[in-house]
Design a protein around this motif. Structure first.
Motif, PDB file in Angstrom:
ATOM      1  N   UNK A  62       0.911  -1.167  -0.092  1.00  0.00           N
ATOM      2  CA  UNK A  62      -0.079   0.135  -0.052  1.00  0.00           C
ATOM      3  C   UNK A  62       0.826   1.222  -0.049  1.00  0.00           C
ATOM      4  N   UNK A  63       0.538   2.477  -0.735  1.00  0.00           N
ATOM      5  CA  UNK A  63       0.988   3.545  -0.485  1.00  0.00           C
ATOM      6  C   UNK A  63       0.143   4.598  -0.600  1.00  0.00           C
ATOM      7  N   UNK A  64       0.306   5.907  -0.087  1.00  0.00           N
ATOM      8  CA  UNK A  64      -0.693   6.993  -0.214  1.00  0.00           C
ATOM      9  C   UNK A  64      -0.945   7.374  -1.402  1.00  0.00           C
ATOM     10  N   UNK A  65      -2.523   7.414  -1.706  1.00  0.00           N
ATOM     11  CA  UNK A  65      -2.731   7.851  -3.286  1.00  0.00           C
ATOM     12  C   UNK A  65      -2.991   9.135  -3.104  1.00  0.00           C
ATOM     13  N   UNK A  76      -6.577   8.924  -0.584  1.00  0.00           N
ATOM     14  CA  UNK A  76      -6.927   7.499  -0.822  1.00  0.00           C
ATOM     15  C   UNK A  76      -5.613   6.830  -0.579  1.00  0.00           C
ATOM     16  N   UNK A  77      -5.780   5.454  -1.331  1.00  0.00           N
ATOM     17  CA  UNK A  77      -4.631   4.595  -0.930  1.00  0.00           C
ATOM     18  C   UNK A  77      -4.625   3.919  -2.253  1.00  0.00           C
ATOM     19  N   UNK A  78      -3.318   3.692  -2.589  1.00  0.00           N
ATOM     20  CA  UNK A  78      -2.943   2.943  -3.834  1.00  0.00           C
ATOM     21  C   UNK A  78      -2.384   1.525  -3.491  1.00  0.00           C
ATOM     22  N   UNK A  79      -3.046   0.564  -4.105  1.00  0.00           N
ATOM     23  CA  UNK A  79      -2.801  -0.853  -3.709  1.00  0.00           C
ATOM     24  C   UNK A  79      -2.018  -1.490  -4.925  1.00  0.00           C
ATOM     25  N   UNK A 101      -3.898  -0.115  -8.312  1.00  0.00           N
ATOM     26  CA  UNK A 101      -5.430   0.067  -8.403  1.00  0.00           C
ATOM     27  C   UNK A 101      -5.427   1.192  -7.141  1.00  0.00           C
ATOM     28  N   UNK A 102      -6.325   2.078  -7.332  1.00  0.00           N
ATOM     29  CA  UNK A 102      -6.358   3.389  -6.566  1.00  0.00           C
ATOM     30  C   UNK A 102      -7.945   2.829  -5.569  1.00  0.00           C
ATOM     31  N   UNK A 103      -7.740   3.004  -4.391  1.00  0.00           N
ATOM     32  CA  UNK A 103      -8.822   2.809  -3.428  1.00  0.00           C
ATOM     33  C   UNK A 103      -9.202   4.284  -2.745  1.00  0.00           C
TER      34      UNK A 103
END
Length: 137
Positions: A31-34, A38-41, A90-92
């Protein structure tokens, strides 16, 4: 003595048999900050099988830190070439990575091997997480 031999044989052949039974590993790798909170997976799809998947969509339930479903997210990972590992991002949206406690594989909305009809991918997959969130079906 026979029990030891059988136990040893299962220990040696067990992982190989499982790899043949479940030739596709879906790994929630990072995971990294999007964008915009949001969150980038990052997902790795390890296709050890002989079939290329030209249709591969997963419906995921994202659970927050309290274990409550925050949202459903459908991701399209196709194509997944045979004998290869593929990285997909993928962006969450609207949830911080550290607020995700679990990712549930809710449904396979598409699972089609090339030149074949729909397949039951649940029996082909092993789910793995290297993040703080669990990845389960």
């Amino acid at each position: 003595m026979l029990v030891v031999i059988v136990g040893t044989a299962l220990a040696v052949w067990g992982p190989q048999a499982q790899a043949q039974e479940r030739p596709l590993t879906v790994e929630l790798n990072k995971f990294e900050a999007g964008e915009e909170g949001g969150c980038r997976a990052f997902f790795l799809f390890r296709n050890r099988g002989e079939r290329t998947f030209d249709g591969f969509e997963m419906s995921l339930a994202i659970l927050d830190a309290r274990g409550v479903i925050d949202r459903l997210l459908t991701i399209d990972a196709a194509p997944l070439p045979a004998g290869r590992t593929t990285l997909k991002l993928f962006e969450i949206p609207e949830i911080a990575c550290d607020s995700i406690s679990e990712v549930l594989l809710h449904d396979m909305t598409a699972c089609n091997a090339q030149n074949e009809g729909p397949a039951d991918c649940f029996g082909l997959m092993e789910l793995v997480s290297r993040t703080s969130a669990r990845f389960v079906e």
